[in-house]
Design an enzyme around this catalytic site. Structure first.
Site, PDB file in Angstrom:
ATOM      1  N   ASP A  32      -3.566  -8.365   1.972  1.00  0.00           N
ATOM      2  CA  ASP A  32      -3.610  -8.222   0.523  1.00  0.00           C
ATOM      3  C   ASP A  32      -4.897  -8.848  -0.008  1.00  0.00           C
ATOM      4  O   ASP A  32      -5.311  -9.922   0.420  1.00  0.00           O
ATOM      5  CB  ASP A  32      -2.385  -8.895  -0.114  1.00  0.00           C
ATOM      6  N   ILE A  33      -5.535  -8.173  -0.961  1.00  0.00           N
ATOM      7  CA  ILE A  33      -6.811  -8.637  -1.516  1.00  0.00           C
ATOM      8  C   ILE A  33      -6.623  -9.881  -2.381  1.00  0.00           C
ATOM      9  O   ILE A  33      -7.585 -10.633  -2.614  1.00  0.00           O
ATOM     10  CB  ILE A  33      -7.473  -7.490  -2.326  1.00  0.00           C
ATOM     11  N   ASN A  94       8.516  -4.506  -4.495  1.00  0.00           N
ATOM     12  CA  ASN A  94       8.619  -4.538  -5.949  1.00  0.00           C
ATOM     13  C   ASN A  94       8.854  -3.100  -6.413  1.00  0.00           C
ATOM     14  O   ASN A  94       8.088  -2.192  -6.046  1.00  0.00           O
ATOM     15  CB  ASN A  94       7.341  -5.116  -6.566  1.00  0.00           C
ATOM     16  N   GLY A 100       7.306  -6.116 -11.006  1.00  0.00           N
ATOM     17  CA  GLY A 100       5.978  -6.529 -10.541  1.00  0.00           C
ATOM     18  C   GLY A 100       5.208  -5.464  -9.799  1.00  0.00           C
ATOM     19  O   GLY A 100       4.130  -5.744  -9.269  1.00  0.00           O
ATOM     20  N   SER A 102       2.603  -2.875  -9.200  1.00  0.00           N
ATOM     21  CA  SER A 102       1.350  -2.508  -9.866  1.00  0.00           C
ATOM     22  C   SER A 102       0.638  -1.372  -9.167  1.00  0.00           C
ATOM     23  O   SER A 102      -0.210  -0.719  -9.761  1.00  0.00           O
ATOM     24  CB  SER A 102       0.419  -3.729  -9.945  1.00  0.00           C
ATOM     25  N   HIS A 107       4.900   0.115  -0.661  1.00  0.00           N
ATOM     26  CA  HIS A 107       4.333  -0.936   0.198  1.00  0.00           C
ATOM     27  C   HIS A 107       5.323  -2.066   0.342  1.00  0.00           C
ATOM     28  O   HIS A 107       5.994  -2.460  -0.607  1.00  0.00           O
ATOM     29  CB  HIS A 107       2.996  -1.446  -0.345  1.00  0.00           C
TER      30      HIS A 107
HETATM   31  P1  AMP Z   1       2.650  -4.698  -6.214  1.00  0.00           P
HETATM   32  O1  AMP Z   1       2.237  -5.569  -7.374  1.00  0.00           O
HETATM   33  O2  AMP Z   1       3.994  -5.026  -5.623  1.00  0.00           O
HETATM   34  O3  AMP Z   1       2.503  -3.230  -6.564  1.00  0.00           O
HETATM   35  O4  AMP Z   1       1.618  -5.021  -5.059  1.00  0.00           O
HETATM   36  C1  AMP Z   1       0.345  -4.462  -5.011  1.00  0.00           C
HETATM   37  C2  AMP Z   1      -0.483  -5.368  -4.179  1.00  0.00           C
HETATM   38  O5  AMP Z   1      -1.642  -4.663  -3.785  1.00  0.00           O
HETATM   39  C3  AMP Z   1      -0.956  -6.628  -4.914  1.00  0.00           C
HETATM   40  O6  AMP Z   1      -0.495  -7.779  -4.218  1.00  0.00           O
HETATM   41  C4  AMP Z   1      -2.475  -6.503  -4.893  1.00  0.00           C
HETATM   42  O7  AMP Z   1      -3.118  -7.737  -4.723  1.00  0.00           O
HETATM   43  C5  AMP Z   1      -2.706  -5.572  -3.716  1.00  0.00           C
HETATM   44  N1  AMP Z   1      -3.918  -4.781  -3.763  1.00  0.00           N
HETATM   45  C6  AMP Z   1      -4.365  -4.013  -4.783  1.00  0.00           C
HETATM   46  N2  AMP Z   1      -5.525  -3.418  -4.455  1.00  0.00           N
HETATM   47  C7  AMP Z   1      -5.800  -3.806  -3.184  1.00  0.00           C
HETATM   48  C8  AMP Z   1      -6.855  -3.519  -2.271  1.00  0.00           C
HETATM   49  N3  AMP Z   1      -7.877  -2.713  -2.589  1.00  0.00           N
HETATM   50  N4  AMP Z   1      -6.818  -4.102  -1.054  1.00  0.00           N
HETATM   51  C9  AMP Z   1      -5.810  -4.926  -0.712  1.00  0.00           C
HETATM   52  N5  AMP Z   1      -4.775  -5.212  -1.516  1.00  0.00           N
HETATM   53  C10 AMP Z   1      -4.775  -4.672  -2.735  1.00  0.00           C
END
Ligand code: AMP
Length: 121
Positions: A32-33, A94, A100, A102, A107
């Site tokens: 995760d970024i 989520n 939560g 986003s 995933h």
């Molecule tokens: P959610 O909020 O459950 O939808 O999780 C989405 C996750 O994706 C968050 O923890 C973000 O930090 C992660 N995320 C978004 N863009 C990227 C990316 N380009 N590379 C890695 N993780 C990402």
């Protein structure tokens, strides 16, 4: 979000860089970024699925595979719970914005490396 614009589809296709942890024909896993713990890995299906809220019966095996891959990655990362009950990790979907979500590509969060409280925020 259409497949062509989806950030996780772009990561799976290699169009957006990621720190890959694991890949097979069905799933792709990467760091995760914006990690919320020392280990924070996302396991995503290569097939574009919006989220748990749109799962179809045909996706059942795929979701089970995501959990099995998460277990193997957790073991590789040294996160498996020990006999003394120490260790462990959290697996989270989520589902929807209030929970939560986003990114609207299914995933599974694999989070570990620190103690986590309950209930979650
Ligand atoms: P959610 O909020 O459950 O939808 O999780 C989405 C996750 O994706 C968050 O923890 C973000 O930090 C992660 N995320 C978004 N863009 C990227 C990316 N380009 N590379 C890695 N993780 C990402």
């Amino acid at each position: 979000m259409e497949e062509k614009d989806c950030i996780f589809c772009k990561i799976v296709r290699g169009e957006v860089p990621s720190k890959k942890v694991f890949e097979d024909e069905k799933v792709y896993a990467f760091h995760d970024i914006n990690p919320v713990a020392p280990t924070h890995i996302l396991i995503v299906p290569k097939k574009h699925i919006l989220g748990v809220q749109t799962l179809e019966p045909e996706d059942e095996c795929l979701v089970g595979h995501m959990f099995y891959v998460a277990r193997k990655i957790a073991e590789d990362q040294g996160l498996a719970p020990k006999e003394d009950l120490k260790g462990g990790y959290r697996l989270v979907f989520n589902v929807g914005r209030d929970a939560g979500q986003s990114v609207f590509h299914l995933h599974l969060h694999l989070i570990g490396g620190r103690h986590m409280g309950w209930p979650p925020g």
